[in-house]
Write an enzyme that holds these catalytic residues in place. Sequence first.
Site, PDB file in Angstrom:
ATOM      1  N   SER A  10    -151.094  31.311  83.794  1.00 13.55           N
ATOM      2  CA  SER A  10    -150.230  32.432  84.140  1.00 13.55           C
ATOM      3  C   SER A  10    -149.936  32.414  85.639  1.00 13.55           C
ATOM      4  O   SER A  10    -149.913  31.349  86.271  1.00 13.55           O
ATOM      5  CB  SER A  10    -150.877  33.741  83.700  1.00 13.55           C
ATOM      6  N   TYR A  48    -139.244  33.744  86.750  1.00 14.04           N
ATOM      7  CA  TYR A  48    -140.579  33.153  86.655  1.00 14.04           C
ATOM      8  C   TYR A  48    -141.635  34.208  86.331  1.00 14.04           C
ATOM      9  O   TYR A  48    -142.432  34.056  85.389  1.00 14.04           O
ATOM     10  CB  TYR A  48    -140.907  32.458  87.975  1.00 14.04           C
ATOM     11  N   LYS A  92    -144.030  34.676  82.853  1.00 14.87           N
ATOM     12  CA  LYS A  92    -145.494  34.650  82.861  1.00 14.87           C
ATOM     13  C   LYS A  92    -146.070  35.956  82.306  1.00 14.87           C
ATOM     14  O   LYS A  92    -147.124  35.953  81.648  1.00 14.87           O
ATOM     15  CB  LYS A  92    -146.011  34.394  84.274  1.00 14.87           C
TER      16      LYS A  92
END
Length: 251
Positions: free
Chosen positions: A134, A148, A152
Amino acid sequence: MPRLIIVTGVSRGIGRSVVEKVCRQPDTVVLGVARSEAALQELRATYGEQFEYVVGDVASEDAQDALVARATAYGRIDAVVANAGVLEPVQDVNHIDVAAWRRLYEVNFFSVVGLVGRALPLLKKAGGSVVFVSSGASTKAYSAWGAYGSSKAALNHFAMTLAAEEPAVRAVAVAPGVVDTQMQNDIRDKFGHRMAPEALRRFTELKKNSELLDPQIPATIFANLALRGIPDCANGKYLRYNDDILAAYAK
């Protein structure tokens, strides 16, 4: 039959370090995937039969099918370390390219969902673990990292879902810290001009002051979670690499 651990994104950085850690253990095989065949061949030359690989884009269904087909010969999958990921597009909300966000999600999220879905019968057979790489960006906003960070965050939730819905398999999402990898080079040299100056300054200062983590540090934790299994107290959680729960896995 040896333990089988699938690792994605093994050509460099954290993924390569995970392979190196796991392959030091006897009776263990890593099945890796990356787009760079040269790097895969190098790992094969180093570790021999302890390292098998599939060349391809982990976001493609063909690569996911090939990984699970190779794993079927072992009759089990003991762990998956979902490491492959991309940072681009780096863009603020005034410059959103939806197609670019979709491409990032294909790699960072849907490739993981697809691989885990295919691997689940063999993971269940082994009572296996899924370790999601993560990011701290999953829980707070980083300048121009909306794609992004949100991908995650979706991984964190998928870990929670997997732990809640399939008792035969354990899952955890772990943020590796700020690691000295190619992604950090890209932040400073390629994407920095798209970020707020103060946000970029943090990363340049970490590099300047030699404060970026060696990839071996989080890789040790990911490898040990894959090898030893995820403890009950971590199942379904999002943790940072230096969380007290993971202290025993750091060595």
